[in-house]
Design a protein around this motif. Structure first.
Motif, PDB file in Angstrom:
ATOM      1  N   VAL A   8       0.846  -1.192   0.000  1.00  0.00           N
ATOM      2  CA  VAL A   8       0.000   0.000   0.000  1.00  0.00           C
ATOM      3  C   VAL A   8       0.880   1.240   0.000  1.00  0.00           C
ATOM      4  CG1 VAL A   8      -1.698   1.350   1.299  1.00  0.00           C
ATOM      5  CG2 VAL A   8      -1.873  -1.151   1.208  1.00  0.00           C
ATOM      6  N   VAL A   9       0.551   2.167  -0.880  1.00  0.00           N
ATOM      7  CA  VAL A   9       1.217   3.468  -0.893  1.00  0.00           C
ATOM      8  C   VAL A   9       0.155   4.529  -0.644  1.00  0.00           C
ATOM      9  CG1 VAL A   9       2.610   5.114  -2.202  1.00  0.00           C
ATOM     10  CG2 VAL A   9       2.935   2.662  -2.548  1.00  0.00           C
ATOM     11  N   TYR A  10       0.291   5.265   0.438  1.00  0.00           N
ATOM     12  CA  TYR A  10      -0.682   6.304   0.751  1.00  0.00           C
ATOM     13  C   TYR A  10      -0.521   7.507  -0.180  1.00  0.00           C
ATOM     14  CZ  TYR A  10      -1.300   3.776   5.158  1.00  0.00           C
ATOM     15  OH  TYR A  10      -1.555   2.820   6.101  1.00  0.00           O
ATOM     16  N   ASN A  11      -1.637   8.207  -0.417  1.00  0.00           N
ATOM     17  CA  ASN A  11      -1.561   9.456  -1.169  1.00  0.00           C
ATOM     18  C   ASN A  11      -0.611  10.411  -0.463  1.00  0.00           C
ATOM     19  OD1 ASN A  11      -3.521   8.374  -2.778  1.00  0.00           O
ATOM     20  ND2 ASN A  11      -4.958  10.056  -2.568  1.00  0.00           N
ATOM     21  N   GLY A  12       0.284  10.994  -1.228  1.00  0.00           N
ATOM     22  CA  GLY A  12       1.269  11.891  -0.631  1.00  0.00           C
ATOM     23  C   GLY A  12       0.749  13.314  -0.479  1.00  0.00           C
ATOM     24  N   ILE A  13       1.327  14.035   0.470  1.00  0.00           N
ATOM     25  CA  ILE A  13       1.025  15.445   0.711  1.00  0.00           C
ATOM     26  C   ILE A  13       2.286  16.256   0.455  1.00  0.00           C
ATOM     27  CG2 ILE A  13       0.301  17.161   2.418  1.00  0.00           C
ATOM     28  CD1 ILE A  13      -1.913  15.268   1.782  1.00  0.00           C
ATOM     29  N   ASP A  14       2.146  17.356  -0.264  1.00  0.00           N
ATOM     30  CA  ASP A  14       3.278  18.245  -0.500  1.00  0.00           C
ATOM     31  C   ASP A  14       3.487  19.103   0.748  1.00  0.00           C
ATOM     32  OD1 ASP A  14       5.188  20.014  -1.336  1.00  0.00           O
ATOM     33  OD2 ASP A  14       4.101  20.721  -3.103  1.00  0.00           O
ATOM     34  N   LEU A  15       4.368  18.642   1.619  1.00  0.00           N
ATOM     35  CA  LEU A  15       4.566  19.325   2.895  1.00  0.00           C
ATOM     36  C   LEU A  15       5.351  20.628   2.753  1.00  0.00           C
ATOM     37  CD1 LEU A  15       5.226  16.306   5.294  1.00  0.00           C
ATOM     38  CD2 LEU A  15       3.085  17.493   4.771  1.00  0.00           C
ATOM     39  N   GLU A  16       5.966  20.840   1.598  1.00  0.00           N
ATOM     40  CA  GLU A  16       6.600  22.136   1.368  1.00  0.00           C
ATOM     41  C   GLU A  16       5.545  23.209   1.135  1.00  0.00           C
ATOM     42  OE1 GLU A  16       9.597  22.096  -1.608  1.00  0.00           O
ATOM     43  OE2 GLU A  16      10.843  20.601  -0.590  1.00  0.00           O
ATOM     44  N   ASN A 180       4.523  12.334   3.553  1.00  0.00           N
ATOM     45  CA  ASN A 180       5.347  13.189   2.705  1.00  0.00           C
ATOM     46  C   ASN A 180       5.331  12.678   1.266  1.00  0.00           C
ATOM     47  OD1 ASN A 180       7.842  14.034   1.286  1.00  0.00           O
ATOM     48  ND2 ASN A 180       8.303  15.062   3.203  1.00  0.00           N
ATOM     49  N   TRP A 181       5.070  13.583   0.324  1.00  0.00           N
ATOM     50  CA  TRP A 181       4.962  13.217  -1.090  1.00  0.00           C
ATOM     51  C   TRP A 181       6.197  12.462  -1.588  1.00  0.00           C
ATOM     52  CZ3 TRP A 181       1.387  12.574  -4.524  1.00  0.00           C
ATOM     53  CH2 TRP A 181       1.692  12.577  -5.884  1.00  0.00           C
ATOM     54  N   GLU A 182       7.367  12.883  -1.170  1.00  0.00           N
ATOM     55  CA  GLU A 182       8.603  12.244  -1.626  1.00  0.00           C
ATOM     56  C   GLU A 182       8.689  10.801  -1.119  1.00  0.00           C
ATOM     57  OE1 GLU A 182      11.965  14.588  -0.620  1.00  0.00           O
ATOM     58  OE2 GLU A 182      11.419  16.253  -1.950  1.00  0.00           O
ATOM     59  N   LEU A 183       8.250  10.558   0.120  1.00  0.00           N
ATOM     60  CA  LEU A 183       8.266   9.198   0.652  1.00  0.00           C
ATOM     61  C   LEU A 183       7.321   8.297  -0.131  1.00  0.00           C
ATOM     62  CD1 LEU A 183       8.276   9.858   4.514  1.00  0.00           C
ATOM     63  CD2 LEU A 183      10.217   9.218   3.061  1.00  0.00           C
ATOM     64  N   SER A 184       6.148   8.820  -0.481  1.00  0.00           N
ATOM     65  CA  SER A 184       5.187   8.042  -1.260  1.00  0.00           C
ATOM     66  C   SER A 184       5.736   7.730  -2.644  1.00  0.00           C
ATOM     67  CB  SER A 184       3.859   8.799  -1.378  1.00  0.00           C
ATOM     68  OG  SER A 184       3.228   8.915  -0.128  1.00  0.00           O
ATOM     69  N   CYS A 185       6.404   8.710  -3.252  1.00  0.00           N
ATOM     70  CA  CYS A 185       7.016   8.490  -4.576  1.00  0.00           C
ATOM     71  C   CYS A 185       8.121   7.441  -4.496  1.00  0.00           C
ATOM     72  CB  CYS A 185       7.572   9.802  -5.120  1.00  0.00           C
ATOM     73  SG  CYS A 185       6.315  10.983  -5.625  1.00  0.00           S
ATOM     74  N   ASP A 186       8.957   7.548  -3.462  1.00  0.00           N
ATOM     75  CA  ASP A 186      10.054   6.582  -3.304  1.00  0.00           C
ATOM     76  C   ASP A 186       9.511   5.173  -3.110  1.00  0.00           C
ATOM     77  OD1 ASP A 186      11.901   8.601  -3.537  1.00  0.00           O
ATOM     78  OD2 ASP A 186      12.248   8.802  -1.378  1.00  0.00           O
ATOM     79  N   ARG A 187       8.456   5.046  -2.311  1.00  0.00           N
ATOM     80  CA  ARG A 187       7.871   3.721  -2.064  1.00  0.00           C
ATOM     81  C   ARG A 187       7.251   3.154  -3.337  1.00  0.00           C
ATOM     82  NH1 ARG A 187       8.359  -1.062  -0.740  1.00  0.00           N
ATOM     83  NH2 ARG A 187       6.499  -2.131   0.070  1.00  0.00           N
ATOM     84  N   SER A 188       6.603   4.005  -4.133  1.00  0.00           N
ATOM     85  CA  SER A 188       6.033   3.557  -5.411  1.00  0.00           C
ATOM     86  C   SER A 188       7.125   3.032  -6.331  1.00  0.00           C
ATOM     87  CB  SER A 188       5.285   4.711  -6.094  1.00  0.00           C
ATOM     88  OG  SER A 188       4.197   5.141  -5.316  1.00  0.00           O
ATOM     89  N   GLU A 189       8.244   3.741  -6.374  1.00  0.00           N
ATOM     90  CA  GLU A 189       9.365   3.322  -7.223  1.00  0.00           C
ATOM     91  C   GLU A 189       9.925   1.987  -6.748  1.00  0.00           C
ATOM     92  OE1 GLU A 189      13.426   5.252  -9.134  1.00  0.00           O
ATOM     93  OE2 GLU A 189      12.624   6.045  -7.247  1.00  0.00           O
ATOM     94  N   GLU A 190      10.050   1.830  -5.433  1.00  0.00           N
ATOM     95  CA  GLU A 190      10.551   0.564  -4.892  1.00  0.00           C
ATOM     96  C   GLU A 190       9.664  -0.606  -5.305  1.00  0.00           C
ATOM     97  OE1 GLU A 190      10.768   0.918  -0.700  1.00  0.00           O
ATOM     98  OE2 GLU A 190      12.360   2.428  -0.704  1.00  0.00           O
ATOM     99  N   ILE A 191       8.367  -0.418  -5.238  1.00  0.00           N
ATOM    100  CA  ILE A 191       7.432  -1.485  -5.578  1.00  0.00           C
ATOM    101  C   ILE A 191       7.542  -1.846  -7.058  1.00  0.00           C
ATOM    102  CG2 ILE A 191       4.970  -2.033  -5.803  1.00  0.00           C
ATOM    103  CD1 ILE A 191       4.560  -0.344  -3.249  1.00  0.00           C
ATOM    104  N   LEU A 192       7.663  -0.833  -7.903  1.00  0.00           N
ATOM    105  CA  LEU A 192       7.792  -1.099  -9.342  1.00  0.00           C
ATOM    106  C   LEU A 192       9.085  -1.843  -9.654  1.00  0.00           C
ATOM    107  CD1 LEU A 192       6.484   2.297 -10.771  1.00  0.00           C
ATOM    108  CD2 LEU A 192       5.314   0.094 -10.812  1.00  0.00           C
ATOM    109  N   LEU A 193      10.164  -1.459  -8.985  1.00  0.00           N
ATOM    110  CA  LEU A 193      11.445  -2.144  -9.200  1.00  0.00           C
ATOM    111  C   LEU A 193      11.377  -3.584  -8.707  1.00  0.00           C
ATOM    112  CD1 LEU A 193      13.937   0.715  -8.228  1.00  0.00           C
ATOM    113  CD2 LEU A 193      13.481  -0.184 -10.520  1.00  0.00           C
ATOM    114  N   GLU A 194      10.728  -3.785  -7.550  1.00  0.00           N
ATOM    115  CA  GLU A 194      10.577  -5.144  -7.029  1.00  0.00           C
ATOM    116  C   GLU A 194       9.732  -6.000  -7.959  1.00  0.00           C
ATOM    117  OE1 GLU A 194       8.875  -4.570  -3.210  1.00  0.00           O
ATOM    118  OE2 GLU A 194      10.702  -3.737  -2.315  1.00  0.00           O
ATOM    119  N   SER A 195       8.706  -5.381  -8.557  1.00  0.00           N
ATOM    120  CA  SER A 195       7.832  -6.097  -9.483  1.00  0.00           C
ATOM    121  C   SER A 195       8.593  -6.516 -10.741  1.00  0.00           C
ATOM    122  CB  SER A 195       6.644  -5.202  -9.863  1.00  0.00           C
ATOM    123  OG  SER A 195       5.842  -5.829 -10.829  1.00  0.00           O
TER     124      SER A 195
END
Length: 203
Positions: A8-16, A180-195
């Motif tokens: 699961v990847v939560y919707n990210g928030i732009d905390l900046e 944090n939006w960046e954390l959500s993006c990083d987690r999405s990338e990790e999942i795609l690479l693992e896939s």
């Protein structure tokens, strides 16, 4: 279907962008904020009932609302902002004490999370993001969808318990950091690479 579990990847928030900014608040006024929406599932009519009860029992309560429609059907006591810019929305969140989230059904719910990031206490219903990360009396105040009386009582408790109010406000800001939006993006990338690795290994 006999498959899963899935990551699961939560919707990210732009905390900046979404963080509390210094706004001159009216002294001794409790500022409420709520999203306006035409869909019945958003529970706007319930939210107005909640605020009207609070307004009739506490002095100096003010409700601001925002949304995409013209707001012409709203009560006269509502200060309405149609299609605010993101910067204006941050101001509205930052000048508010309590964000009313009365949804009956919700896919996720970004606006209350943005409000939390800007220092609002969310008083809402157990739907959408609340089922994943909401904790009653820890990072928000929670009642069942459609339970107007429950939301009213939760607001009373916040208004009468300064320590609870402070704790929830601090905890909600900490909770939002994991979105944090960046954390959500990083987690999405990790999942795609693992896939991709999973397919390459032929498993």
């Amino acid at each position: 279907m006999g498959i899963g579990p899935f990551p699961v990847v939560y919707n990210g928030i732009d905390l900046e962008l979404f963080h509390s900014v210094k706004i001159q608040k009216e002294k001794r006024t409790k500022n409420f904020l709520m999203l306006n929406h035409d869909l019945p599932e958003k529970g706007v009519s319930n939210g107005l009932k909640v605020f009207e009860n609070i307004m009739n029992n506490y002095e100096n309560c003010r409700l601001r609302m925002f949304g995409m429609n013209d707001g012409g059907k709203l009560p006269e006591y509502v200060e309405y902002y149609r299609d605010p810019t993101k910067e204006k929305l941050v101001e509205l969140y930052s000048m508010s004490d309590i964000f009313i989230f009365p949804s009956i059904s919700e896919g996720w719910g970004l606006t209350p999370l943005e409000a939390m990031a800007c220092g609002c206490i969310v008083v809402g219903t157990r739907t959408g993001f609340v089922e994943d990360i909401g904790r009653h009396k820890v990072n928000m105040m929670i009642s069942d969808p459609g339970d107007v009386e429950g939301m009213i009582n939760n607001i009373y408790e916040i208004l009468e318990d300064e320590k609870l109010e402070t704790n929830i406000r601090n905890n909600s800001k900490e909770c939002i950091k994991m979105l944090n939006w960046e954390l959500s993006c990083d987690r999405s990338e990790e999942i795609l690479l693992e896939s991709r690795k999973y397919r390459q290994d032929g498993k």
